[in-house]
Design an enzyme around this catalytic site. Structure first.
Site, mmCIF file in Angstrom:
data_model
loop_
_atom_site.group_PDB
_atom_site.id
_atom_site.type_symbol
_atom_site.label_atom_id
_atom_site.label_comp_id
_atom_site.label_asym_id
_atom_site.label_seq_id
_atom_site.Cartn_x
_atom_site.Cartn_y
_atom_site.Cartn_z
ATOM 1 N N ASP A 122 0.876 -1.144 0.000
ATOM 2 C CA ASP A 122 0.000 0.000 0.000
ATOM 3 C C ASP A 122 0.933 1.218 0.000
ATOM 4 O O ASP A 122 2.134 1.093 0.273
ATOM 5 C CB ASP A 122 -0.861 -0.035 1.273
ATOM 6 C CG ASP A 122 -1.700 1.208 1.437
ATOM 7 O OD1 ASP A 122 -2.420 1.576 0.488
ATOM 8 O OD2 ASP A 122 -1.626 1.821 2.522
ATOM 9 N N ASP A 148 -0.175 4.992 1.096
ATOM 10 C CA ASP A 148 -0.451 5.928 2.183
ATOM 11 C C ASP A 148 -0.258 5.277 3.548
ATOM 12 O O ASP A 148 -0.839 4.224 3.826
ATOM 13 C CB ASP A 148 -1.884 6.453 2.073
ATOM 14 C CG ASP A 148 -2.124 7.294 0.823
ATOM 15 O OD1 ASP A 148 -1.150 7.768 0.223
ATOM 16 O OD2 ASP A 148 -3.309 7.475 0.456
#
Length: 167
Positions: free
Chosen positions: A16, A18
């Site tokens: 991922d 963020d």
């Protein structure tokens, strides 16, 4: 960063973005577009944009061990996220990018289709438990990241993947 206890690696490692590779939400906490100014990456307002310290070393380590690397982000700020990957110099490490607002299962279905790699041969790092809850039933080894990616988190993830994939 070499960990002698790890002798087997997943075929694909997925991150991922963020709060996993950088300490903000690209769609709300910073102001794209981003530019390079004097060796720094800044947003439209001139705020300095940084990533977690260990990320470049982690990406190099995985490529050194012949792992494919992918980004899977549900952000709506697709252009800004891709721009940061490029400006940080990470494009050379990411073989695949699934950056669009959707369930993580859609990102992983696309990755499986693009790579031909089975879910059991994938390792996923994300800061949100809901994404691991969605993806782990597929057979992907999922690691919850708290406070950003570090070499320790990577090592723990690789060891968990190995324990899930004996022989």
């Amino acid at each position: 960063m070499e960990d002698e206890s790890i002798s087997k690696f997943p075929k694909l490692v997925v991150f991922d973005l963020d709060y996993t590779l950088w300490p903000f939400w690209v769609d709300t906490h910073v102001d794209p577009p981003f530019t390079k100014k004097g060796g720094k990456i800044v947003d439209r307002r001139g705020a300095n944009i940084k990533f977690y310290d260990h990320v470049p070393e982690i990406l190099k380590y995985l490529k050194l061990h012949n792992c494919l690397v992918a980004a899977a982000s549900r952000t709506s700020e697709i252009r800004g996220a891709n721009q940061l990957v490029d400006l940080f110099g990470w494009a050379t490490y990411f073989d695949y990018r699934e950056i669009f607002p959707s369930e993580k299962t859609a990102h992983f279905a696309n990755l499986k289709k693009a790579t031909g790699i089975e879910y059991k041969d994938m390792l996923f790092f994300d800061d949100e438990m809901r994404n691991s809850v969605d993806v782990s039933p597929l057979g992907v080894t999922c690691i919850l990241v708290k406070g950003g990616m570090t070499k320790t988190v990577l090592s723990e993830g690789l060891k968990k993947w190995v324990s899930n994939n004996p022989a």
